[in-house]
Motif scaffolding. Structure first.
Motif, PDB file in Angstrom:
ATOM      1  N   THR A   1       0.857  -1.181   0.000  1.00 36.51           N
ATOM      2  CA  THR A   1       0.000   0.000   0.000  1.00 36.51           C
ATOM      3  C   THR A   1       0.895   1.234   0.000  1.00 36.51           C
ATOM      4  OG1 THR A   1      -1.645  -1.209   1.289  1.00 36.51           O
ATOM      5  CG2 THR A   1      -1.829   1.184   1.260  1.00 36.51           C
ATOM      6  N   PRO A   2       0.669   2.221  -0.860  1.00 32.20           N
ATOM      7  CA  PRO A   2       1.530   3.412  -0.884  1.00 32.20           C
ATOM      8  C   PRO A   2       1.488   4.158   0.448  1.00 32.20           C
ATOM      9  CG  PRO A   2       0.187   3.289  -2.887  1.00 32.20           C
ATOM     10  CD  PRO A   2      -0.358   2.271  -1.939  1.00 32.20           C
ATOM     11  N   ILE A   3       2.620   4.203   1.134  1.00 33.48           N
ATOM     12  CA  ILE A   3       2.714   4.879   2.427  1.00 33.48           C
ATOM     13  C   ILE A   3       4.086   5.533   2.573  1.00 33.48           C
ATOM     14  CG2 ILE A   3       1.121   3.282   3.578  1.00 33.48           C
ATOM     15  CD1 ILE A   3       3.495   1.961   4.904  1.00 33.48           C
ATOM     16  N   THR A   4       4.208   6.402   3.568  1.00 32.25           N
ATOM     17  CA  THR A   4       5.494   6.982   3.964  1.00 32.25           C
ATOM     18  C   THR A   4       5.629   6.865   5.481  1.00 32.25           C
ATOM     19  OG1 THR A   4       5.603   8.548   2.114  1.00 32.25           O
ATOM     20  CG2 THR A   4       6.876   9.097   4.070  1.00 32.25           C
ATOM     21  N   LEU A   5       6.793   6.404   5.928  1.00 33.06           N
ATOM     22  CA  LEU A   5       7.107   6.302   7.351  1.00 33.06           C
ATOM     23  C   LEU A   5       8.443   6.995   7.599  1.00 33.06           C
ATOM     24  CD1 LEU A   5       6.432   2.497   8.075  1.00 33.06           C
ATOM     25  CD2 LEU A   5       4.831   4.401   8.292  1.00 33.06           C
TER      26      LEU A   5
END
Length: 323
Positions: free
Chosen positions: A199-203
């Motif tokens: 899933t496209p995410i940023t952390l």
């Protein structure tokens, strides 16, 4: 909180200065304080997402913050063998040591800024335990675990592990060098972390110097959530007070503003933040215990499959001692 650091942040790539005429800073729509809970064999955690509606978290499901706590010899504990299906666990260790093992024979050891990304997918059994040497010595523990939902089409994807060493994170700083930004997954202003996501995410993990401000570019189509790991400061363009153990949920926009208080306490001299956001999946969520599915019927099937041994079998050499 060692995690990953550098001697001189000024040698790092710098984020661009925001254009005031074109930047829309996100407003804080919700600010909550994490309640305490118990996990595994009895270790204490802060439930970072408690009280936040699921649609505001999407594509995330659950977040636990462990520590920072200094454990005496014999006190470190973990989470023995248990199942998962339908999502991903992202374990990030700033202090301490955790060993992961799974029913597929995978796993590894993470410590001091490492991340272990487990895609449970169709189903897996695993455990998360401190090694015997750490149990015997004790020490400081500081870690987080995030659950990332999988879309319906990938609920039954094959399980996998990603071991992301702390040194692999993309390191950047702000124009004035007032913050160290570790990008674990996704990208910020074109700087990309090593995590591979369904899933496209940023952390990212931010360490902000006292009195410094961070204007963080953020994908407009992603949601935006900030959790305070340590220290005190402000969130939002209106500088709402914010401190360790609190979660801020932001509204729409293309940038996040956070700042560290000029004075921090002696135990936590800087503001540390876990910043996350992703593209909402916008599907029904049926979540109970270790399973995250789309319907109640799928949850019941997951429990039935677990009890029938279809989510995996604990390797014989890892069976708990019974004699």
């Amino acid at each position: 909180m060692p995690a990953v650091t550098v001697e001189d942040v000024l040698v790092l790539p710098r984020l661009p200065l925001p254009d005031p005429a074109q930047t829309r800073f996100r407003e804080v729509k919700r600010l909550v304080t994490a309640p305490l809970g118990m996990e595994g064999e009895g270790f204490q955690v802060r439930r970072g997402f408690a009280g936040i509606p699921m649609h505001e978290l999407d594509p995330f499901v659950h977040f636990d913050h462990m520590g920072e706590v200094d454990l005496a010899p014999g006190e470190p504990t973990g989470a023995p063998w248990h199942p998962h299906r339908g999502f991903e666990t992202v374990s990030y260790v700033m202090d301490g040591v955790i060993e992961h093992e799974d029913s597929n024979g995978g796993g590894g050891r993470i410590t001091d800024g490492d991340t272990q990304w487990m895609t449970a997918g169709a189903g897996i059994l695993h455990n998360e335990m401190p090694p015997e040497s750490f149990v015997m010595s004790g020490g400081v523990v500081h870690a987080t675990q995030l659950w990332v939902n999988l879309p319906r089409a990938r609920k039954f994807t094959a399980p996998r592990y990603q071991d992301i060493r702390g040194g692999e994170a993309a390191l950047v700083t702000t124009p004035d060098g007032g913050s160290l930004i570790r990008i674990i997954a996704g990208d910020i202003a074109g700087h990309t972390g090593p995590g591979s996501t369904h899933t496209p995410i940023t952390l990212a993990h931010l360490t902000v110097e006292p009195g410094a401000q961070v204007d963080l570019p953020w994908h407009p189509e992603y949601n935006a959530i900030v959790y305070a790991l340590a220290g005190a400061g402000t969130v939002g363009a209106d500088r709402r007070p914010f401190q360790m153990g609190q979660t801020a949920v932001f509204g729409p926009g293309d940038a996040i503003r956070v700042g560290a208080s000029p004075r921090q306490d002696s135990r936590t001299p800087k503001l540390d933040l876990y910043v996350l956001g992703g593209q909402p999946i916008r599907e029904p969520v049926a979540h109970y215990g270790p399973f995250v599915m789309n319907t109640r019927a799928e949850l019941l099937q997951a429990f039935e499959d677990y009890q029938a041994g279809r989510l995996g079998v604990i390797p014989a050499k890892r069976l708990p001692h019974t004699g």
